[in-house]
Design a protein around this motif. Structure first.
Motif, mmCIF file in Angstrom:
data_model
loop_
_atom_site.group_PDB
_atom_site.id
_atom_site.type_symbol
_atom_site.label_atom_id
_atom_site.label_comp_id
_atom_site.label_asym_id
_atom_site.label_seq_id
_atom_site.Cartn_x
_atom_site.Cartn_y
_atom_site.Cartn_z
ATOM 1 N N ALA A 1 0.800 -1.216 0.000
ATOM 2 C CA ALA A 1 0.000 0.000 0.000
ATOM 3 C C ALA A 1 0.843 1.280 0.000
ATOM 4 C CB ALA A 1 -0.920 -0.019 1.223
ATOM 5 N N GLY A 2 1.644 1.450 1.048
ATOM 6 C CA GLY A 2 2.260 2.742 1.344
ATOM 7 C C GLY A 2 3.234 3.270 0.299
ATOM 8 N N TRP A 3 3.929 2.373 -0.385
ATOM 9 C CA TRP A 3 4.893 2.838 -1.380
ATOM 10 C C TRP A 3 4.257 2.955 -2.758
ATOM 11 C CZ3 TRP A 3 9.859 -0.526 -0.042
ATOM 12 C CH2 TRP A 3 10.318 -0.131 1.225
ATOM 13 N N TYR A 4 2.940 2.750 -2.839
ATOM 14 C CA TYR A 4 2.263 2.730 -4.142
ATOM 15 C C TYR A 4 1.033 3.636 -4.157
ATOM 16 C CZ TYR A 4 5.521 -1.021 -4.968
ATOM 17 O OH TYR A 4 6.692 -1.728 -5.126
ATOM 18 N N LEU A 5 1.145 4.768 -3.468
ATOM 19 C CA LEU A 5 -0.003 5.671 -3.348
ATOM 20 C C LEU A 5 -0.388 6.279 -4.693
ATOM 21 C CD1 LEU A 5 0.821 7.499 0.016
ATOM 22 C CD2 LEU A 5 -0.649 5.527 -0.364
ATOM 23 N N ASP A 6 0.599 6.503 -5.542
ATOM 24 C CA ASP A 6 0.299 7.051 -6.880
ATOM 25 C C ASP A 6 -0.560 6.061 -7.671
ATOM 26 O OD1 ASP A 6 2.548 5.301 -6.826
ATOM 27 O OD2 ASP A 6 3.075 5.912 -8.859
ATOM 28 N N VAL A 7 -0.221 4.795 -7.536
ATOM 29 C CA VAL A 7 -0.972 3.737 -8.238
ATOM 30 C C VAL A 7 -2.392 3.649 -7.671
ATOM 31 C CG1 VAL A 7 -1.048 1.264 -8.707
ATOM 32 C CG2 VAL A 7 1.149 2.462 -8.722
ATOM 33 N N LEU A 8 -2.483 3.723 -6.367
ATOM 34 C CA LEU A 8 -3.785 3.680 -5.685
ATOM 35 C C LEU A 8 -4.693 4.803 -6.203
ATOM 36 C CD1 LEU A 8 -5.377 2.334 -3.367
ATOM 37 C CD2 LEU A 8 -4.109 3.736 -1.760
ATOM 38 N N ALA A 9 -4.146 6.001 -6.254
ATOM 39 C CA ALA A 9 -4.937 7.152 -6.699
ATOM 40 C C ALA A 9 -5.408 6.968 -8.143
ATOM 41 C CB ALA A 9 -4.113 8.427 -6.562
ATOM 42 N N ARG A 10 -4.543 6.398 -8.959
ATOM 43 C CA ARG A 10 -4.891 6.206 -10.367
ATOM 44 C C ARG A 10 -5.971 5.141 -10.539
ATOM 45 N NH1 ARG A 10 0.390 5.885 -14.223
ATOM 46 N NH2 ARG A 10 -0.847 5.584 -16.101
ATOM 47 N N ILE A 11 -5.833 4.068 -9.769
ATOM 48 C CA ILE A 11 -6.766 2.945 -9.903
ATOM 49 C C ILE A 11 -8.144 3.291 -9.354
ATOM 50 C CG2 ILE A 11 -7.175 0.666 -8.850
ATOM 51 C CD1 ILE A 11 -4.215 0.151 -9.719
ATOM 52 N N LYS A 12 -8.167 4.214 -8.419
ATOM 53 C CA LYS A 12 -9.433 4.712 -7.879
ATOM 54 C C LYS A 12 -10.321 5.249 -9.011
ATOM 55 C CE LYS A 12 -11.929 6.384 -4.412
ATOM 56 N NZ LYS A 12 -12.558 5.551 -3.403
ATOM 57 N N SER A 13 -9.685 5.791 -10.043
ATOM 58 C CA SER A 13 -10.440 6.408 -11.141
ATOM 59 C C SER A 13 -11.228 5.371 -11.949
ATOM 60 C CB SER A 13 -9.493 7.177 -12.068
ATOM 61 O OG SER A 13 -8.690 6.260 -12.798
ATOM 62 N N LEU A 14 -10.966 4.086 -11.744
ATOM 63 C CA LEU A 14 -11.715 3.056 -12.468
ATOM 64 C C LEU A 14 -13.140 2.902 -11.918
ATOM 65 C CD1 LEU A 14 -8.873 0.427 -12.880
ATOM 66 C CD2 LEU A 14 -10.080 1.584 -14.731
ATOM 67 N N GLY A 15 -13.384 3.474 -10.752
ATOM 68 C CA GLY A 15 -14.760 3.539 -10.260
ATOM 69 C C GLY A 15 -15.176 2.448 -9.292
ATOM 70 N N LEU A 16 -14.399 1.401 -9.129
ATOM 71 C CA LEU A 16 -14.748 0.350 -8.171
ATOM 72 C C LEU A 16 -14.140 0.686 -6.803
ATOM 73 C CD1 LEU A 16 -14.230 -3.024 -10.084
ATOM 74 C CD2 LEU A 16 -16.287 -1.646 -9.866
ATOM 75 N N PRO A 17 -14.722 0.126 -5.732
ATOM 76 C CA PRO A 17 -14.060 0.270 -4.434
ATOM 77 C C PRO A 17 -12.652 -0.346 -4.493
ATOM 78 C CG PRO A 17 -16.278 -0.596 -4.167
ATOM 79 C CD PRO A 17 -15.990 -0.623 -5.633
ATOM 80 N N VAL A 18 -11.715 0.316 -3.841
ATOM 81 C CA VAL A 18 -10.327 -0.155 -3.872
ATOM 82 C C VAL A 18 -9.851 -0.450 -2.451
ATOM 83 C CG1 VAL A 18 -7.955 0.370 -4.557
ATOM 84 C CG2 VAL A 18 -9.862 1.272 -5.905
#
Ligand SMILES: [Zn+2]
Length: 320
Positions: A246-263
């Protein structure tokens, strides 16, 4: 700006909060044990014996934890992981035990083979042009069989973590075929081949005997590829996505959030161990560090947080 930060107004303008209901507690149950044993590299984390599971589930629920993620360590490992989908396997029995002890608990299960194979890889292995490796399509039926067996035992959410191509589609089809249309799929859609999984392998006894996992897990250097992995899983029918670690991949998390599903964000064993170790040395404040790490995951877009700190955090939130 400092007017906003006046002491008595600070709570009023808080943009994000940690909710106990968003936390998922990972749980290791080991068929070989008669009583829990500590995981040395993860102080405070245990492998539990099967009879301890009902009480543990009740304790977590009382603490406010509403969801668990189950991992099993079987008595016998085999080349093709038969114990992983056995009707009376360790995870299947534990699901029934939790369901009986705490009917309201949301039960998520890890769907993978690495704790069940003698070679420790996440699927069925065989000879390829580049040596021994996990065979993709051959392993899909195994994953589907594991998922269906968990659903049959009463799991609410199955979480394929093997990073095989097509596993979400294959699992969805098998669940539907067997009458489990209501069971959700939480895809480990964006799982990196990370150095931070070391302590987990000790906890789950899932180290591998040859090669590594870089032929199925994502390279930490590739954000675009990571996005594409999750995008494909949306198309295959995933209900929930995950970023791990999780913590070292916050940029990825933010981007994947845009797909619209709960993350979901999985704060992994290495993240836990690093905080623990520094806190034990007195170099950081454990509670503040943990809460800051979780709020940073929320800020980046996590709807759910899988963390070994779940129970402790629930206690801290009560005190606040
Ligand atoms: Zn695995």
């Amino acid at each position: 700006m400092r007017r906003l930060r006046r002491r008595n107004l600070q709570l009023l303008f808080k943009e994000f909060r940690i909710f106990r209901e968003s936390l998922i507690a990972p749980l290791f149950v080991d068929e070989n044990l008669r009583g829990k044993i500590p995981v040395p590299s993860m102080p405070g984390v245990f492998r539990y014996a099967e009879p301890e599971i009902p009480d543990l589930a009740r304790r977590l629920y009382r603490a406010g934890i509403r969801a668990i993620l189950l991992f099993g360590i079987p008595r016998g490992k085999s080349e093709n992981a038969e114990a992983a989908y056995a009707e009376d396997g360790i995870v299947q029995r534990s699901i029934r035990a939790v369901r009986k002890a705490v009917p309201e608990m949301v039960i998520c299960t890890d769907v993978c083979a690495c704790e069940y194979t003698t070679h420790g890889h996440c699927g069925i292995v065989g000879e390829t042009a580049q040596g021994m490796d996990v065979l993709n399509d051959v392993s899909l039926d195994l994953m589907a069989a594991i998922a269906v067996s968990h659903a049959r035992a009463g799991a609410d959410i199955v979480a394929p973590s093997c990073m095989l191509d097509g596993v979400v589609f294959w699992t969805r089809a098998a669940l539907d075929e067997n009458g489990f249309e209501d069971v959700l799929i939480l895809s480990y859609s964006t799982k990196f081949a990370s150095a931070l999984y070391g302590p987990f392998r000790e906890a789950a006894d899932s180290g591998y005997s040859f090669g590594d996992r870089t032929t199925y897990q994502l390279p930490p250097s590739n954000a675009r590829e990571a996005f594409r992995e999750s995008e494909l899983d949306v198309g295959e029918g995933a209900d929930l996505l995950m970023v791990k670690p999780a913590g070292w991949y916050l940029d990825v998390l933010a981007r994947i959030k845009s797909l619209g599903l709960p993350v979901a964000a999985y704060q992994v064993s290495g993240e836990y161990a690093m905080i623990k170790a520094a806190a034990e040395k007195g170099w950081i404040d454990e509670r503040k560090t943990v809460l800051e790490s979780l709020i940073s995951l929320q800020r980046a877009g996590a709807d759910l947080i899988i963390t070994y700190y779940a129970e402790q955090v629930a206690g801290w939130l009560d005190e606040e």
